[in-house]
Design a protein around this motif. Structure first.
Motif, mmCIF file in Angstrom:
data_model
loop_
_atom_site.group_PDB
_atom_site.id
_atom_site.type_symbol
_atom_site.label_atom_id
_atom_site.label_comp_id
_atom_site.label_asym_id
_atom_site.label_seq_id
_atom_site.Cartn_x
_atom_site.Cartn_y
_atom_site.Cartn_z
ATOM 1 N N ALA A 28 -7.557 97.317 5.987
ATOM 2 C CA ALA A 28 -8.039 96.627 7.192
ATOM 3 C C ALA A 28 -7.951 97.496 8.443
ATOM 4 O O ALA A 28 -7.666 97.008 9.534
ATOM 5 N N THR A 29 -8.207 98.797 8.297
ATOM 6 C CA THR A 29 -8.132 99.733 9.407
ATOM 7 C C THR A 29 -9.357 100.630 9.407
ATOM 8 O O THR A 29 -9.722 101.196 8.357
ATOM 9 N N ASP A 30 -9.994 100.775 10.561
ATOM 10 C CA ASP A 30 -11.184 101.619 10.653
ATOM 11 C C ASP A 30 -10.869 103.064 10.291
ATOM 12 O O ASP A 30 -9.826 103.595 10.682
ATOM 13 N N ILE A 31 -11.803 103.696 9.602
ATOM 14 C CA ILE A 31 -11.739 105.124 9.366
ATOM 15 C C ILE A 31 -13.147 105.689 9.543
ATOM 16 O O ILE A 31 -14.124 105.105 9.068
ATOM 17 N N ASP A 32 -13.242 106.782 10.294
ATOM 18 C CA ASP A 32 -14.519 107.457 10.506
ATOM 19 C C ASP A 32 -14.656 108.569 9.474
ATOM 20 O O ASP A 32 -13.735 109.371 9.287
ATOM 21 N N ILE A 33 -15.802 108.616 8.805
ATOM 22 C CA ILE A 33 -16.041 109.588 7.736
ATOM 23 C C ILE A 33 -17.400 110.224 7.973
ATOM 24 O O ILE A 33 -18.393 109.517 8.208
ATOM 25 N N GLY A 34 -17.464 111.545 7.926
ATOM 26 C CA GLY A 34 -18.754 112.202 8.119
ATOM 27 C C GLY A 34 -18.739 113.611 7.581
ATOM 28 O O GLY A 34 -17.705 114.145 7.177
ATOM 29 N N PHE A 35 -19.912 114.211 7.579
ATOM 30 C CA PHE A 35 -20.016 115.619 7.211
ATOM 31 C C PHE A 35 -21.170 116.256 7.961
ATOM 32 O O PHE A 35 -22.089 115.581 8.441
ATOM 33 N N VAL A 36 -21.112 117.583 8.066
ATOM 34 C CA VAL A 36 -22.193 118.374 8.646
ATOM 35 C C VAL A 36 -22.506 119.517 7.704
ATOM 36 O O VAL A 36 -21.613 120.260 7.290
ATOM 37 N N LEU A 37 -23.763 119.644 7.340
ATOM 38 C CA LEU A 37 -24.261 120.831 6.651
ATOM 39 C C LEU A 37 -24.745 121.773 7.742
ATOM 40 O O LEU A 37 -25.688 121.458 8.471
ATOM 41 N N ASP A 38 -24.076 122.928 7.899
ATOM 42 C CA ASP A 38 -24.437 123.823 8.992
ATOM 43 C C ASP A 38 -25.533 124.797 8.565
ATOM 44 O O ASP A 38 -25.971 124.801 7.415
ATOM 45 N N ARG A 39 -25.982 125.620 9.502
ATOM 46 C CA ARG A 39 -27.102 126.514 9.218
ATOM 47 C C ARG A 39 -26.732 127.637 8.253
ATOM 48 O O ARG A 39 -27.603 128.316 7.727
ATOM 49 N N SER A 40 -25.437 127.829 8.028
ATOM 50 C CA SER A 40 -24.991 128.841 7.068
ATOM 51 C C SER A 40 -24.840 128.275 5.661
ATOM 52 O O SER A 40 -24.474 128.999 4.732
ATOM 53 N N GLY A 41 -25.081 126.964 5.516
ATOM 54 C CA GLY A 41 -24.990 126.341 4.205
ATOM 55 C C GLY A 41 -23.605 125.844 3.849
ATOM 56 O O GLY A 41 -23.347 125.492 2.694
ATOM 57 N N ASN A 42 -22.685 125.809 4.820
ATOM 58 C CA ASN A 42 -21.352 125.257 4.590
ATOM 59 C C ASN A 42 -21.361 123.758 4.870
ATOM 60 O O ASN A 42 -22.060 123.295 5.779
ATOM 61 N N VAL A 43 -20.587 122.994 4.113
ATOM 62 C CA VAL A 43 -20.488 121.549 4.320
ATOM 63 C C VAL A 43 -19.094 121.235 4.839
ATOM 64 O O VAL A 43 -18.100 121.443 4.144
ATOM 65 N N GLN A 44 -19.030 120.740 6.081
ATOM 66 C CA GLN A 44 -17.755 120.437 6.720
ATOM 67 C C GLN A 44 -17.555 118.923 6.755
ATOM 68 O O GLN A 44 -18.427 118.190 7.223
ATOM 69 N N PHE A 45 -16.406 118.472 6.257
ATOM 70 C CA PHE A 45 -16.120 117.044 6.160
ATOM 71 C C PHE A 45 -15.114 116.631 7.232
ATOM 72 O O PHE A 45 -14.139 117.346 7.508
ATOM 73 N N PHE A 46 -15.345 115.454 7.813
ATOM 74 C CA PHE A 46 -14.487 114.886 8.854
ATOM 75 C C PHE A 46 -14.011 113.510 8.400
ATOM 76 O O PHE A 46 -14.785 112.737 7.825
ATOM 77 N N ALA A 47 -12.755 113.193 8.685
ATOM 78 C CA ALA A 47 -12.234 111.860 8.372
ATOM 79 C C ALA A 47 -11.022 111.598 9.238
ATOM 80 O O ALA A 47 -10.171 112.478 9.406
ATOM 81 N N GLY A 48 -10.948 110.399 9.800
ATOM 82 C CA GLY A 48 -9.796 110.079 10.633
ATOM 83 C C GLY A 48 -10.011 108.819 11.439
ATOM 84 O O GLY A 48 -11.058 108.170 11.362
ATOM 85 N N THR A 49 -9.031 108.494 12.253
ATOM 86 C CA THR A 49 -9.034 107.280 13.058
ATOM 87 C C THR A 49 -9.599 107.547 14.446
ATOM 88 O O THR A 49 -9.181 108.485 15.119
ATOM 89 N N ASN A 50 -10.561 106.723 14.853
ATOM 90 C CA ASN A 50 -11.122 106.797 16.207
ATOM 91 C C ASN A 50 -11.643 108.184 16.554
ATOM 92 O O ASN A 50 -11.437 108.682 17.660
ATOM 93 N N LEU A 51 -12.339 108.817 15.626
ATOM 94 C CA LEU A 51 -12.931 110.113 15.908
ATOM 95 C C LEU A 51 -14.193 109.977 16.752
ATOM 96 O O LEU A 51 -14.642 110.950 17.347
ATOM 97 N N VAL A 52 -14.749 108.784 16.797
ATOM 98 C CA VAL A 52 -15.980 108.524 17.545
ATOM 99 C C VAL A 52 -15.656 107.664 18.764
ATOM 100 O O VAL A 52 -14.944 106.664 18.659
#
Length: 248
Positions: free
Chosen positions: A165-189
């Motif tokens: 029952a707690t919000d979690i922000d989850i996302g990723f970015v595929l950058d121009r170099s082809g790396n995939v960076q993952f984000f996860a945490g509380t109140n990141l947005v």
């Protein structure tokens, strides 16, 4: 502490002077192909809900800002998946692509979920193409995956787990170099100074292009939220917002 906004009296744009909107002074709305939904309100006509006995509905019980509630049936292995009516995103080398959502689950002990960009499917437990984050019930972490043609060409442990029952922000970015960076945490947005968990600021994990064992899929991908129950009891997932964006 409040402060006055910065004022750009000539405007702001990411376009070059030779581009049609380069002198307009407003951000080019077509620089990225973008889907975003804050679920204010939830428009079911925009989505295909795969309801294996479950439901998707607007909810006000889990906070302001527009939220939807995905509820499985009380049957082990039941699931609810939510996708747009058509896929519109692809992964291309040298082109940025991003995904973001804010969710919360009711009981992590019996609830699994997957979020990200995957192929359009009526069986969200079987992912053949895309980039996504998966949580398995009762786990202490999540995993980011890159999949092409049913083959996992890259994966990484994301050392964060949801809390009941707690919000979690989850996302990723595929950058121009082809790396995939993952984000996860509380109140990141959002402007949450003082309540952001800075220990979880990202990226929390990265799949580097050099470690991929194959090429990114060429399939069109669909923003996806899917929840699964692992017990003979209903599992719930609340989604606050979802976004996907890709450079043109």
């Amino acid at each position: 502490m409040s402060s006055a906004p910065v004022r750009f009296t000539s405007g702001v744009t990411q376009d070059a002077v030779w581009q049609p909107l380069g002198l307009v002074g407003i951000p080019d709305p077509f620089f990225y192909a973008t889907y975003e939904d804050d679920f204010i309100p939830y428009n079911g006509a925009l989505y295909t809900a795969t309801l294996d006995g479950g439901t998707v509905a607007q909810t006000v019980a889990n906070g302001a800002g527009g939220r939807i509630l995905l509820t499985t049936a009380a049957v082990a292995s039941d699931f609810v998946g939510l996708q747009l009516t058509s896929a519109a995103f692809n992964l291309t080398s040298g082109v940025k692509c991003a995904y973001l959502t804010r969710i919360q689950v009711g009981a992590i002990a019996t609830t699994s979920f997957s979020v990200g960009l995957i192929q359009t499917t009526a069986t969200p437990a079987t992912i053949t193409d895309g980039i996504y984050v998966k949580y398995t019930a009762a786990g202490t972490s999540m995993t980011g995956y890159v999949v092409t043609g049913s083959v996992v060409i890259g994966s990484v442990v994301i050392p964060v787990a949801p809390v009941n029952a707690t919000d979690i922000d989850i996302g990723f970015v595929l950058d121009r170099s082809g790396n995939v960076q993952f984000f996860a945490g509380t109140n990141l947005v959002g402007n949450k100074i003082g309540s952001q968990n800075t220990a979880l600021l990202g990226p929390m994990a990265t799949i580097y292009n050099t470690s991929l064992t194959g090429a990114f899929t060429t399939a069109l991908l669909n923003p996806t939220i899917a929840v699964f129950t692992t017990a003979a009891s209903a599992s719930t997932l609340v989604a606050d917002f979802q976004l996907a964006a890709r450079e043109r």
